[in-house]
Design a protein around this motif. Structure first.
Motif, PDB file in Angstrom:
ATOM      1  N   GLY A 153      13.794   1.106   3.955  1.00  0.00           N
ATOM      2  CA  GLY A 153      13.009   1.284   2.739  1.00  0.00           C
ATOM      3  C   GLY A 153      11.529   1.071   2.967  1.00  0.00           C
ATOM      4  N   VAL A 154      11.171  -0.007   3.670  1.00  0.00           N
ATOM      5  CA  VAL A 154       9.757  -0.290   3.947  1.00  0.00           C
ATOM      6  C   VAL A 154       9.180   0.758   4.896  1.00  0.00           C
ATOM      7  CG1 VAL A 154       8.168  -1.931   5.020  1.00  0.00           C
ATOM      8  CG2 VAL A 154       9.974  -2.757   3.500  1.00  0.00           C
ATOM      9  N   ALA A 155       9.980   1.191   5.890  1.00  0.00           N
ATOM     10  CA  ALA A 155       9.509   2.222   6.820  1.00  0.00           C
ATOM     11  C   ALA A 155       9.125   3.500   6.085  1.00  0.00           C
ATOM     12  CB  ALA A 155      10.585   2.510   7.867  1.00  0.00           C
ATOM     13  N   ARG A 156       9.860   3.833   5.053  1.00  0.00           N
ATOM     14  CA  ARG A 156       9.521   5.013   4.253  1.00  0.00           C
ATOM     15  C   ARG A 156       8.213   4.811   3.493  1.00  0.00           C
ATOM     16  NH1 ARG A 156      15.685   6.163   1.941  1.00  0.00           N
ATOM     17  NH2 ARG A 156      16.432   7.318   3.790  1.00  0.00           N
ATOM     18  N   PHE A 157       7.979   3.597   3.023  1.00  0.00           N
ATOM     19  CA  PHE A 157       6.700   3.303   2.359  1.00  0.00           C
ATOM     20  C   PHE A 157       5.544   3.439   3.348  1.00  0.00           C
ATOM     21  CE2 PHE A 157       9.025   0.229  -0.756  1.00  0.00           C
ATOM     22  CZ  PHE A 157       9.526   1.330  -1.441  1.00  0.00           C
ATOM     23  N   LEU A 158       5.721   2.871   4.540  1.00  0.00           N
ATOM     24  CA  LEU A 158       4.664   2.934   5.559  1.00  0.00           C
ATOM     25  C   LEU A 158       4.396   4.391   5.961  1.00  0.00           C
ATOM     26  CD1 LEU A 158       5.765  -0.054   7.862  1.00  0.00           C
ATOM     27  CD2 LEU A 158       3.880  -0.042   6.224  1.00  0.00           C
ATOM     28  N   HIS A 159       5.455   5.165   6.046  1.00  0.00           N
ATOM     29  CA  HIS A 159       5.326   6.572   6.427  1.00  0.00           C
ATOM     30  C   HIS A 159       4.540   7.367   5.383  1.00  0.00           C
ATOM     31  CE1 HIS A 159       6.390  10.377   8.290  1.00  0.00           C
ATOM     32  NE2 HIS A 159       6.886  10.817   7.135  1.00  0.00           N
ATOM     33  N   ALA A 160       4.562   6.889   4.131  1.00  0.00           N
ATOM     34  CA  ALA A 160       3.886   7.605   3.043  1.00  0.00           C
ATOM     35  C   ALA A 160       2.377   7.416   3.054  1.00  0.00           C
ATOM     36  CB  ALA A 160       4.446   7.158   1.697  1.00  0.00           C
ATOM     37  N   ILE A 161       1.863   6.431   3.825  1.00  0.00           N
ATOM     38  CA  ILE A 161       0.422   6.203   3.886  1.00  0.00           C
ATOM     39  C   ILE A 161      -0.205   7.311   4.728  1.00  0.00           C
ATOM     40  CG2 ILE A 161      -1.398   4.585   4.538  1.00  0.00           C
ATOM     41  CD1 ILE A 161       0.649   2.325   4.299  1.00  0.00           C
ATOM     42  N   PRO A 162      -1.034   8.164   4.144  1.00  0.00           N
ATOM     43  CA  PRO A 162      -1.524   9.366   4.857  1.00  0.00           C
ATOM     44  C   PRO A 162      -2.332   9.069   6.113  1.00  0.00           C
ATOM     45  CG  PRO A 162      -2.702   9.025   2.788  1.00  0.00           C
ATOM     46  CD  PRO A 162      -1.550   8.087   2.778  1.00  0.00           C
ATOM     47  N   PHE A 163      -3.199   8.067   6.086  1.00  0.00           N
ATOM     48  CA  PHE A 163      -4.063   7.798   7.239  1.00  0.00           C
ATOM     49  C   PHE A 163      -3.371   6.944   8.305  1.00  0.00           C
ATOM     50  CE2 PHE A 163      -4.913   4.839   3.778  1.00  0.00           C
ATOM     51  CZ  PHE A 163      -4.661   3.614   4.368  1.00  0.00           C
TER      52      PHE A 163
ATOM     53  N   ILE B 295       0.851  -1.203   0.000  1.00  0.00           N
ATOM     54  CA  ILE B 295       0.000   0.000   0.000  1.00  0.00           C
ATOM     55  C   ILE B 295       0.883   1.249   0.000  1.00  0.00           C
ATOM     56  CG2 ILE B 295      -1.666   1.331   1.349  1.00  0.00           C
ATOM     57  CD1 ILE B 295      -2.787  -1.367   2.341  1.00  0.00           C
ATOM     58  N   GLY B 296       1.950   1.195   0.813  1.00  0.00           N
ATOM     59  CA  GLY B 296       2.861   2.329   0.893  1.00  0.00           C
ATOM     60  C   GLY B 296       3.547   2.631  -0.423  1.00  0.00           C
ATOM     61  N   VAL B 297       3.848   1.596  -1.192  1.00  0.00           N
ATOM     62  CA  VAL B 297       4.485   1.781  -2.500  1.00  0.00           C
ATOM     63  C   VAL B 297       3.597   2.615  -3.410  1.00  0.00           C
ATOM     64  CG1 VAL B 297       5.122   0.589  -4.633  1.00  0.00           C
ATOM     65  CG2 VAL B 297       5.941  -0.284  -2.458  1.00  0.00           C
ATOM     66  N   PHE B 298       2.290   2.381  -3.361  1.00  0.00           N
ATOM     67  CA  PHE B 298       1.374   3.095  -4.252  1.00  0.00           C
ATOM     68  C   PHE B 298       1.178   4.553  -3.815  1.00  0.00           C
ATOM     69  CE2 PHE B 298       0.445  -1.245  -5.403  1.00  0.00           C
ATOM     70  CZ  PHE B 298       0.277  -1.170  -6.770  1.00  0.00           C
ATOM     71  N   PHE B 299       1.335   4.817  -2.517  1.00  0.00           N
ATOM     72  CA  PHE B 299       1.252   6.207  -2.060  1.00  0.00           C
ATOM     73  C   PHE B 299       2.581   6.931  -2.285  1.00  0.00           C
ATOM     74  CE2 PHE B 299      -2.492   4.775   0.359  1.00  0.00           C
ATOM     75  CZ  PHE B 299      -3.349   5.836   0.114  1.00  0.00           C
TER      76      PHE B 299
END
Length: 548
Positions: free
Chosen positions: A361-371, A255-259
């Motif tokens: 890398g994954v932490a940055r993806f998770l951080h990108a999820i707005p909600f 999900i984070g990758v898409f955000f």
């Protein structure tokens, strides 16, 4: 190139492969739910015990995944993202998925015994003995290395030790609630997963601070207990609940990758040779390992998974589907590090290791999820804890598998006065010997020095498993090209890698690794010749390559 596109393409290809190629394999294997699986016909309440498909998928996936699909693709990314990506996608679909699915099906058609039993039936008893001895020795090395890794993790992160103990207690309660109290699976799962994630902050509140030696002794006691207790009370539920860690990690990362829509910043291709890794061929295929195909999977599939298969159709989801899920994790791992600036990736990889690079890398993806609003620091902690939890899963699964290998090695026609074989096949005795040898290797101080050969040994397991499975498919008079090609390719990878290890270690006078590599090389040649002699005289081998 955008990381979101890489993930999307892989996801679509895996879904299509599961539906099309997985269905083709299902028909080829004559899968029929009217056939009673050994989990029912041989139910002993200890090793043979049927599990519902979601529970078994959780156990199988947690056992085969470990840190492999994370560490392998991250290290191999030094060659560039393109060769790693192509091998993960094609390898998972046509190599690893076939290897894992066929291992489970062949096992349930042979009383859910190991691949060694299949080798005995189609290649000969001496081949079985060699395979079991090699598999047991490889698993001993896994036990020793993972004991060191997990003990070091718990020593430096005391909260992880507390959380892991809470996982064990929760698993036992889950097993009792599902199998004894007959509480619905979805209710037990909902409560279990909530408590699973609550055990993380609980570990931070009550960190268990012990030294490394104490943790090692605790781990040896734990894996002994885990190996001899019924699968329904600890192994099944713990791996099932733990798999939700990985599911959450994969789902959150995707999900984070898409955000985040990260761009791929490392080169598509860099070099044909990496320092300390080797040439693209065979190093890429040995290094990626679990992300595309791994011999350890055949031991899990024919060792614990096949003994718990409720019905034959479950094998497709658990075996083939489980490998494709692991392929998605490998693609996520690659995308996570490929989204970094190349200099940053190489700096973290060299100075901290592949897991910290993946975690960031994954932490940055998770951080990108707005909600979601998850900090990068907390995301790194969660990711690292999930990886360490699966290292522990691989440890106790490897112990039970080693026990199976040991028992099968001494499984012969017993005479009335042959008490020795009967004693050695006792699950408490065989587990005690296995754990004892693993502990001796751990405390010898030589464990990590011989670990470099494990990559080649693991892929040799895959080649030998595919050899046995090819013999089985040929004897069933089916189209065998789909499994013959992966087998020949994996033998070429293994023999080349072992040949290079022999040469490289002779140059630096490391005779221990040279001798081990030489023995593995000779083992593969011997089994290959035995198979060729047997199959070369087989009428089925001469049949036209068309399905009858």
């Amino acid at each position: 190139m955008n990381g979101m596109l890489l993930v999307l393409i892989a996801f679509v290809l895996f879904i299509t492969a599961y539906k099309v190629y997985g269905t083709y394999l299902q028909k080829l294997f004559d899968i029929d739910d009217n056939n009673v699986t050994p989990a029912h016909s041989m139910n002993d309440g200890v090793d043979y015990y049927p599990a519902k498909s979601p529970v078994l998928l959780g156990h199988h996936f947690a056992s085969i995944a470990g840190a492999g699909p994370i560490v392998g693709p991250v290290i191999a990314a030094g060659f560039g993202w393109l060769p790693v990506y192509l091998w993960v996608v094609l390898g998972s679909i046509f190599f690893g998925g076939v290897h894992d699915y066929a291992s489970i099906v062949a096992s349930i058609r042979h009383q859910s015994k190991s691949i060694g039993f299949v080798i005995e039936k189609y290649i000969g008893i001496s081949g079985k003995k060699l395979f079991l001895l090699f598999a047991w020795a490889t698993l001993i090395l896994v036990i020793a290395v993972f004991t060191i890794i997990v003990a070091d993790t718990f020593t430096h992160i005391p909260s992880a030790g507390t959380s892991s103990i809470l996982f064990m207690i929760l698993a036992v309660l889950f097993g009792i609630s599902v199998y004894r109290l007959k509480i619905k699976l979805w209710i037990s799962t909902l409560v279990g997963v909530i408590l699973l994630f609550l055990s993380i902050p609980a570990g931070n509140l009550f960190p268990l601070q012990l030294n490394t030696l104490t943790w090692q002794l605790i781990l040896f006691a734990y894996i002994f207990i885990a190996s001899v207790t019924p699968v329904w009370i600890l192994l099944q539920p713990r791996d099932y609940l733990n798999s939700f860690f990985l599911y959450a990690l994969i789902a959150g990362g995707l999900i984070g990758v898409f955000f985040a829509a990260p761009s791929i910043n490392i080169p598509a291709f860099t070099t044909f040779s990496l320092d300390k890794v080797g040439y693209l061929f065979p190093a890429l295929f040995v290094t990626v390992a679990c992300g595309a195909i791994s011999g350890f999977h055949s031991l899990v599939g024919s060792g614990t998974t096949a003994k718990q298969l409720n019905k034959e159709t479950d094998a497709k989801m658990v075996g083939y589907g489980g490998m494709l899920i692991e392929g998605i994790l490998a693609v996520l791992s690659l995308t996570a590090v490929a989204s970094m600036v190349n200099e940053e990736f190489l700096d973290i990889l060299v100075n901290k290791g592949p897991v910290p690079a993946f975690s960031l890398g994954v932490a940055r993806f998770l951080h990108a999820i707005p909600f979601f609003n998850l900090s990068i620091e907390l995301g790194q902690t969660f990711t690292a804890l999930a990886v360490s939890a699966f290292a522990l899963t691989s440890l106790d699964t490897a112990t039970r598998l080693a026990r199976f290998m040991f028992q099968e090695f001494f499984e012969v026609e017993l005479k009335e006065d042959n008490k020795l074989n009967e004693t050695l096949r006792n699950r408490f005795v065989s587990t005690g010997i296995t754990v004892g040898v693993g502990a001796a290797l751990t405390f010898s101080g030589q464990t990590m020095s011989i670990w470099p050969v494990f990559g080649s040994a693991n892929q040799l397991l895959a080649a030998l498993a595919l050899l046995a499975l090819t013999a089985w498919v040929i004897k069933t008079k089916k189209n065998f090209i789909f499994i013959l090609i992966p087998m020949l390719f994996m033998f070429s990878v293994t023999l080349t890698a072992l040949g290079m290890l022999i040469y490289q270690n002779l140059i630096i006078n490391n005779y221990t690794l040279s001798i081990i590599s030489l023995l593995l090389f000779v083992l593969s040649i011997i089994l290959g010749i035995k198979a060729y002699v047997v199959l070369g005289n087989s009428k089925e081998f001469e049949l036209p390559i068309t399905e009858k």
